[in-house]
Design a protein around this motif. Structure first.
Motif, PDB file in Angstrom:
ATOM      1  N   ALA A 126      -1.712  54.143  38.346  1.00 45.52           N
ATOM      2  CA  ALA A 126      -2.996  54.068  39.436  1.00 45.52           C
ATOM      3  C   ALA A 126      -2.457  53.073  40.455  1.00 45.52           C
ATOM      4  O   ALA A 126      -1.390  52.517  40.373  1.00 45.52           O
ATOM      5  N   LYS A 127      -3.231  53.079  41.585  1.00 52.31           N
ATOM      6  CA  LYS A 127      -3.005  52.425  42.548  1.00 52.31           C
ATOM      7  C   LYS A 127      -3.144  51.010  42.483  1.00 52.31           C
ATOM      8  O   LYS A 127      -2.463  50.165  42.933  1.00 52.31           O
ATOM      9  N   ASP A 128      -4.020  50.628  41.349  1.00 51.38           N
ATOM     10  CA  ASP A 128      -4.017  49.007  41.062  1.00 51.38           C
ATOM     11  C   ASP A 128      -3.268  48.986  39.890  1.00 51.38           C
ATOM     12  O   ASP A 128      -3.512  47.651  39.459  1.00 51.38           O
ATOM     13  N   THR A 129      -2.129  49.497  39.352  1.00 55.44           N
ATOM     14  CA  THR A 129      -1.364  49.158  38.515  1.00 55.44           C
ATOM     15  C   THR A 129      -0.411  48.007  38.803  1.00 55.44           C
ATOM     16  O   THR A 129       0.187  48.218  39.906  1.00 55.44           O
ATOM     17  N   PRO A 130      -0.409  47.101  38.095  1.00 57.91           N
ATOM     18  CA  PRO A 130       0.625  45.801  38.705  1.00 57.91           C
ATOM     19  C   PRO A 130       2.182  46.306  38.593  1.00 57.91           C
ATOM     20  O   PRO A 130       2.489  47.283  38.030  1.00 57.91           O
ATOM     21  N   LEU A 131       2.906  45.836  39.551  1.00 57.34           N
ATOM     22  CA  LEU A 131       4.261  46.232  39.688  1.00 57.34           C
ATOM     23  C   LEU A 131       5.005  45.912  38.420  1.00 57.34           C
ATOM     24  O   LEU A 131       6.014  46.639  38.305  1.00 57.34           O
ATOM     25  N   GLU A 132       4.751  44.931  37.886  1.00 60.57           N
ATOM     26  CA  GLU A 132       5.593  45.010  36.343  1.00 60.57           C
ATOM     27  C   GLU A 132       5.296  46.070  35.600  1.00 60.57           C
ATOM     28  O   GLU A 132       6.042  46.540  34.871  1.00 60.57           O
ATOM     29  N   GLU A 133       4.262  46.516  35.563  1.00 60.83           N
ATOM     30  CA  GLU A 133       3.768  47.551  34.542  1.00 60.83           C
ATOM     31  C   GLU A 133       4.563  48.992  35.214  1.00 60.83           C
ATOM     32  O   GLU A 133       5.158  49.804  34.569  1.00 60.83           O
ATOM     33  N   VAL A 134       4.643  48.986  36.784  1.00 58.38           N
ATOM     34  CA  VAL A 134       5.047  50.262  37.276  1.00 58.38           C
ATOM     35  C   VAL A 134       6.537  50.095  37.002  1.00 58.38           C
ATOM     36  O   VAL A 134       7.214  51.277  36.727  1.00 58.38           O
ATOM     37  N   ALA A 135       7.233  49.172  36.915  1.00 57.70           N
ATOM     38  CA  ALA A 135       8.667  48.790  36.689  1.00 57.70           C
ATOM     39  C   ALA A 135       8.971  49.448  35.514  1.00 57.70           C
ATOM     40  O   ALA A 135       9.892  49.791  35.011  1.00 57.70           O
ATOM     41  N   ARG A 136       8.129  48.968  34.399  1.00 55.74           N
ATOM     42  CA  ARG A 136       8.325  49.177  32.961  1.00 55.74           C
ATOM     43  C   ARG A 136       8.018  50.797  32.758  1.00 55.74           C
ATOM     44  O   ARG A 136       9.020  51.401  32.166  1.00 55.74           O
ATOM     45  N   ILE A 137       6.990  51.549  33.379  1.00 53.66           N
ATOM     46  CA  ILE A 137       6.910  52.926  32.952  1.00 53.66           C
ATOM     47  C   ILE A 137       8.178  53.453  33.798  1.00 53.66           C
ATOM     48  O   ILE A 137       8.772  54.533  32.998  1.00 53.66           O
ATOM     49  N   VAL A 138       8.480  53.372  34.759  1.00 52.06           N
ATOM     50  CA  VAL A 138       9.595  53.935  35.539  1.00 52.06           C
ATOM     51  C   VAL A 138      11.057  54.075  34.828  1.00 52.06           C
ATOM     52  O   VAL A 138      11.651  54.674  34.824  1.00 52.06           O
ATOM     53  N   THR A 139      11.157  52.424  34.422  1.00 51.00           N
ATOM     54  CA  THR A 139      12.528  52.359  33.619  1.00 51.00           C
ATOM     55  C   THR A 139      12.448  52.931  32.249  1.00 51.00           C
ATOM     56  O   THR A 139      13.563  53.414  31.547  1.00 51.00           O
ATOM     57  N   SER A 140      11.407  53.421  31.575  1.00 45.36           N
ATOM     58  CA  SER A 140      11.032  53.736  30.102  1.00 45.36           C
ATOM     59  C   SER A 140      10.969  55.078  30.141  1.00 45.36           C
ATOM     60  O   SER A 140      11.226  55.612  29.080  1.00 45.36           O
ATOM     61  N   THR A 141      10.980  55.941  31.330  1.00 40.88           N
ATOM     62  CA  THR A 141      10.836  57.594  31.258  1.00 40.88           C
ATOM     63  C   THR A 141      11.973  57.996  32.174  1.00 40.88           C
ATOM     64  O   THR A 141      12.292  57.148  32.947  1.00 40.88           O
ATOM     65  N   ASP A 142      11.966  59.151  31.946  1.00 39.63           N
ATOM     66  CA  ASP A 142      13.223  59.885  32.983  1.00 39.63           C
ATOM     67  C   ASP A 142      12.361  61.102  33.923  1.00 39.63           C
ATOM     68  O   ASP A 142      13.118  61.959  34.248  1.00 39.63           O
ATOM     69  N   MET A 143      11.140  60.768  33.878  1.00 40.70           N
ATOM     70  CA  MET A 143      10.247  61.859  34.664  1.00 40.70           C
ATOM     71  C   MET A 143      10.782  61.748  36.294  1.00 40.70           C
ATOM     72  O   MET A 143      11.123  60.679  36.774  1.00 40.70           O
ATOM     73  N   ALA A 144      11.020  62.993  36.970  1.00 44.03           N
ATOM     74  CA  ALA A 144      11.416  62.881  38.275  1.00 44.03           C
ATOM     75  C   ALA A 144      10.042  62.499  39.264  1.00 44.03           C
ATOM     76  O   ALA A 144      10.441  62.082  40.212  1.00 44.03           O
ATOM     77  N   LYS A 145       8.919  63.016  38.772  1.00 42.40           N
ATOM     78  CA  LYS A 145       7.694  62.919  39.563  1.00 42.40           C
ATOM     79  C   LYS A 145       6.516  62.113  38.724  1.00 42.40           C
ATOM     80  O   LYS A 145       6.718  62.476  37.363  1.00 42.40           O
ATOM     81  N   PHE A 146       5.726  61.241  39.162  1.00 41.77           N
ATOM     82  CA  PHE A 146       4.630  60.714  38.422  1.00 41.77           C
ATOM     83  C   PHE A 146       3.281  61.034  39.233  1.00 41.77           C
ATOM     84  O   PHE A 146       3.283  60.993  40.428  1.00 41.77           O
ATOM     85  N   PHE A 147       2.369  61.583  38.478  1.00 43.72           N
ATOM     86  CA  PHE A 147       0.957  61.539  38.761  1.00 43.72           C
ATOM     87  C   PHE A 147       0.459  60.076  39.442  1.00 43.72           C
ATOM     88  O   PHE A 147       0.350  59.264  38.470  1.00 43.72           O
TER      89      PHE A 147
END
Length: 719
Positions: free
Chosen positions: A591-612
């Motif tokens: 989500a646009k209002d997702t904190p950057l700490e949560e964004v970093a956690r999601i990006v590093t914990s998954t291997d998806m090429a694209k995120f919705f």
């Protein structure tokens, strides 16, 4: 640059020379004849150089130059695609003819060695077997040492590429030399290994097309166009078939049936133009080399034209198609099962992983030993080349009737005028040798398909089908020696027509194509059996397509290549399956209002090429997708102080320039399986989001689609 007002008289030339001298003193490095320009007296044209004015026939040369410029403009108005496709066709024709020329020389050398080595059975056996074993070992070792992508047919991988999957380096030009050298050695083994060149030539043609496309893009500086690239690759596949059989029509149709699930009519002319250029050049080279008097078909036949078949024979042709369909199902099942066994068996898989040339040599030794002419090869017509196999099987006359009252001797040397002698044995008769040929070649072809070297598998099954048709035709000729009475007229049965129908029906059933019927007509130059051959092909395909995947799809399954299967069960119940039944509901959204700490956690914990990307955590309204690589780059560029003070969120880095891709296509939970499948195939998609009233509720990828199709074809047992 100095303007000269007039050049008509000598004074004008003197003034020009004075200005020329001044120009040399000022600019000593410039070419005065190029720098100095002027106009003729009374002319209103553009300035011209002194070199042009003082040269011989200036007006004629200017006219020629202007004509060439006009011709260049007119030619390039047509479009560069024409030149690209013509170049592709001519290049592939030259490669095909050169390869055939080299293969012919090597095969003749093998026959000469076998004939001149003496009467010792040991020496003759060694000369017959060692030659192909060495060629196959070199073909496998050389091609695999350069690149692992040069082995096999190449068509299964091309189908995967055209469906939208990227196979790295598969179309790289460095594979070209390995494929050409390996295929030449494979075909030089002759009928001992019994393999063809259609599949590898399709791969070679597509490689050349991809390379020419890359050169064109670099030359003119355009951006890469995936859609146009796929169009050129499909046209190149048609060129590959056309330059092997000199059959442009069937080449185009075969490439469409085999390579594409959906085909744009706009691309039709590309395939036909390129295939026609390739086929014409291929046959023209044979005329230039005095091999043919004019451009003719490869396998000329002399079927009766006035009454090629009687009306009651249509039933036998349809029955022949049904037999070919049943046998093709058995062949496809056994071939796929054995190929899977070779890849999973502990011994053979280790051998293929560590020493491919050794496995190839062992398989070639088995095949060459069986085809040794004084041994079992006596009953397999092993002295015939693959071309001579077809020439003999398409013979008009009935061998069974010709040998009913006489027993021709088996010649010590091959008789080019009586190739059918190779199929006759006084104890086995024609029926015995044809049956034995079919039984032995059935498993020998399956074994040959496991050898890791460049090879085609269409021509062997084409000949196998011709043998099936010949056997049925000979049986009918013996059952009706005078022919079948129709309308008070009796016409003898031509077993060659049944061989033609069998070749088209069996090869069409194995590859799931109808164009093999047209290929049979283009190969023979006669279309008198058009209706019965087409009916046989349709009957064979009806059985094969309902029971087994095609040869190429089966190879994709065994190799576990990413490919979207067809929906075979087109029942009414299949249209009731909707996306909501099989979509992936656990999707990772940002989500646009997702904190950057949560964004970093999601990006590093998954291997998806694209995120919705959704508007907010609460609304979940889908607004687009964000690439993983762009997110990682944006997070790394973010200063480390973002954790303190005001909490920064994803919206901040999106506003800072992180690219956002809009979602132009999405599914709904009510979309049917058939609609989703058609979208994925038509647009070469990998995944799509599923939205309900704008909210992201799931996603569908190839994994979910393949599982849904599998459950539809083979429903799971109820719990």
């Amino acid at each position: 640059m100095w303007e000269v007002a007039a050049w008509g008289g000598p004074c004008g030339r003197v003034r020009a020379l004075e200005q020329l001298t001044k120009g040399l003193s000022v600019c000593p490095l410039s070419d005065p004849m190029e720098e100095l320009v002027g106009l003729r007296e009374g002319s209103s044209g553009s300035p011209v150089s002194l070199r042009e004015l003082w040269g011989p026939c200036p007006r004629v040369r200017r006219s020629i130059r202007g004509g060439l410029e006009w011709l260049k403009q007119k030619l390039f108005r047509v479009g560069e695609d024409w030149y690209f496709l013509m170049t592709l066709g001519v290049l592939m024709a030259l490669i095909s003819y050169t390869m055939n020329f080299a293969i012919g020389r090597v095969v003749r050398a093998h026959k000469w060695l076998y004939r001149e080595i003496g009467d010792s059975h040991l020496l003759r056996y060694l000369s017959w077997t060692v030659y192909p074993v060495a060629l196959v070992s070199f073909s496998s070792g050389f091609s695999q040492s350069i690149t692992p992508f040069s082995g096999g047919s190449g068509i299964p991988e091309l189908k995967t590429i055209l469906s939208g999957v990227v196979l790295e380096d598969y179309l790289d030009i460095k594979n070209f030399g390995a494929k050409v050298a390996g295929l030449t050695c494979t075909l030089a083994t002759g009928s001992t290994i019994f393999l063809g060149k259609v599949g590898p030539f399709v791969h070679l043609s597509v490689m050349i097309a991809a390379y020419l496309g890359r050169v064109h893009i670099k030359t003119i500086g355009e951006s890469e166009n995936k859609s146009k690239q796929n169009e050129m690759l499909v046209a190149a596949a048609a060129v590959g078939v056309a330059t092997v059989f000199a059959a442009p029509f069937s080449g185009v149709l075969f490439s469409i049936e085999v390579m594409s699930s959906h085909f744009s009519v706009w691309d039709y002319w590309r395939g036909f133009f390129a295939a026609t250029c390739g086929a014409f050049m291929f046959r023209l080279l044979a005329v230039f080399n005095s091999e043919q008097e004019t451009i003719t078909s490869l396998y000329k036949t002399n079927f009766r034209v006035d009454v090629p078949f009687d009306l009651p024979e249509i039933f036998f042709f349809v029955a022949l198609g049904a037999i070919c369909g049943i046998l093709s199902c058995a062949y496809l099942f056994c071939q796929r099962t054995f190929l899977g066994f070779v890849k999973t068996n502990r011994v053979t898989s280790k051998l293929l992983a560590t020493s491919k040339p050794l496995y190839s040599a062992l398989a070639a030794l088995v095949l060459a030993s069986i085809t040794y002419p004084p041994g079992v090869g006596r009953f397999l017509a092993s002295r015939l080349s693959m071309r001579e196999h077809l020439d003999s099987l398409f013979d008009n006359h009935s061998w069974a009737l010709m040998t009913r009252n006489s027993s021709p001797p088996w010649p010590q040397e091959l008789d080019p005028q009586n190739l059918w002698f190779e199929w006759y044995h006084p104890r086995f008769t024609i029926f015995g040798t044809l049956t034995f040929f079919l039984v032995m070649k059935f498993w020998m072809l399956i074994l040959a398909t496991t050898i890791p070297m460049p090879a085609g598998y269409f021509m062997p099954i084409f000949i196998f089908g011709a043998a099936i048709g010949r056997l049925i035709g000979e049986a009918l000729a013996l059952a009706f020696p005078e022919g079948i009475v129709a309308g008070g007229v009796t016409n003898p049965i031509m077993p060659g027509g049944y061989a033609l129908a069998g070749a088209a029906a069996f090869s069409g059933a194995v590859t799931h194509t109808i164009s093999t019927a047209l290929l049979a007509f283009e190969l023979t130059g006669q279309i008198v059996h058009a209706l019965p051959v087409l009916m046989a092909v349709l009957a064979a395909n009806a059985i094969a397509q309902s029971c087994q995947p095609s040869f190429y799809d089966g190879t994709i399954i065994v190799k576990k290549l990413p490919y979207l299967p067809w929906i075979r069960g087109r029942k009414i119940s299949s249209h009731r399956v909707i996306v909501e039944h099989f979509m992936n509901r656990t999707i990772a959204t940002l989500a646009k209002d997702t904190p950057l700490e949560e964004v970093a956690r999601i990006v590093t914990s998954t291997d998806m090429a694209k995120f919705f990307l959704v508007e907010s955590t609460e609304s979940q309204i889908l607004v687009g997708t964000v690439g993983r690589a762009h997110l990682v780059q944006a997070l790394q560029a973010e200063p480390p102080s973002w954790a303190s003070g005001r909490q920064r969120c994803l919206q901040d880095i999106l506003a800072g320039g992180c690219p956002l891709e809009p979602v132009t296509l999405q599914l709904t939970p009510e979309t049917s399986l058939h609609q989703a499948h058609n979208l994925f195939e038509l647009l070469n998609l990998q995944s799509l989001p599923v939205t309900s009233l704008g909210r992201a509720v799931g996603s569908v990828s190839w994994v979910e689609l393949k599982k849904a199709i599998s459950n539809l074809t083979n429903p799971p047992a109820p719990k």
